[in-house]
Write a protein that holds these residues in place. Structure first.
Motif, short mmCIF file in Angstrom:
data_model
loop_
_atom_site.label_atom_id
_atom_site.label_comp_id
_atom_site.label_asym_id
_atom_site.label_seq_id
_atom_site.Cartn_x
_atom_site.Cartn_y
_atom_site.Cartn_z
N THR A 1 113.56 44.66 -5.26
CA THR A 1 113.35 43.65 -6.30
C THR A 1 111.99 43.76 -6.96
N ALA A 2 111.21 44.77 -6.62
CA ALA A 2 109.86 44.92 -7.16
C ALA A 2 109.90 45.26 -8.65
N VAL B 1 101.64 41.82 -4.33
CA VAL B 1 102.12 42.91 -3.47
C VAL B 1 103.20 42.34 -2.55
N VAL B 2 104.40 42.94 -2.60
CA VAL B 2 105.50 42.47 -1.74
C VAL B 2 105.81 43.44 -0.62
N GLY B 3 105.27 44.64 -0.69
CA GLY B 3 105.52 45.61 0.37
C GLY B 3 104.75 46.89 0.16
N ILE B 4 104.50 47.59 1.27
CA ILE B 4 103.81 48.88 1.22
C ILE B 4 104.55 49.83 2.15
N GLU B 5 104.82 51.02 1.65
CA GLU B 5 105.48 52.07 2.44
C GLU B 5 104.68 53.35 2.30
N GLY B 6 104.96 54.30 3.16
CA GLY B 6 104.37 55.62 3.04
C GLY B 6 104.95 56.32 1.82
#
Length: 188
Positions: free
Chosen positions: A41-42, A68-73
């Motif tokens: 949904t970003a 910021v709603v999420g951080i991934e590699g």
């Protein structure tokens, strides 16, 4: 919350469906089927670098409504190839933590209370003190006349919460100012 139904027990769903092994659709709940990852949904995805150590792992930062709603590699990163350590995976908490300090606080010498300063005032205070310490502790030559061109009044002790580029810039800044006491966890 939906009402409980005995017909929705996974074992009964297994016998009613085409999943006799009970490893597929029969064991998936309605809630799991309706769960959507926050990252889908970003509004945008921004590439970044993990702020913790000097490795410089790539991150994909998911932003929705300027938050910021999420951080991934980042799988495109040649360094980490999509993997992050536990600290890097949790770095979203750096920006979204309600306890995060967002104002400049200053405690004058011998004072017991902190006072709020605007950023430009704080930067001016730091710059004035930096220049004064350099001027007051500058050493051009040693006792034997050997050139030193250094200051012992400035030292830099850094952590690994900034990335490689910022560490490189800090090292260059302090070296150009004549400081020789420069240490950083990232070991530039």
């Amino acid at each position: 919350m939906a009402r409980f139904s005995f017909l929705e027990w996974p074992v009964l769903r297994q016998f009613r469906s085409s999943d006799p092994s009970g490893r597929g659709e029969s064991v998936v709940s309605e809630q799991t089927r309706n769960t959507v990852p926050r990252t889908t949904t970003a509004d945008k995805v921004v590439q970044s670098v993990c702020p913790y150590c000097a490795v410089g792992c790539g991150q994909r930062v998911f932003v929705k409504d300027d938050k910021v709603v999420g951080i991934e590699g980042d799988p495109d990163s040649p360094i980490s190839r999509g993997r992050l350590c536990p600290k890097g995976s949790a770095s979203e908490q750096l920006v979204n933590n309600p306890s995060r300090q967002t104002e400049v606080l200053y405690r004058a010498p011998k004072a017991t209370d902190w006072q709020r300063l605007d950023l430009s005032t704080a930067i001016d205070m730091i710059a004035d003190r930096f220049i004064e310490a350099r001027r007051n502790h500058w050493e051009d030559f040693d006792d034997k006349g050997h050139p030193l061109r250094r200051t012992m009044g400035i030292a830099s002790l850094g952590g690994a919460t900034i990335d490689n580029e910022e560490n490189y810039f800090a090292k260059k800044l302090f070296t150009a100012a004549g400081a020789i006491q420069i240490e950083n966890q990232a070991r530039i």
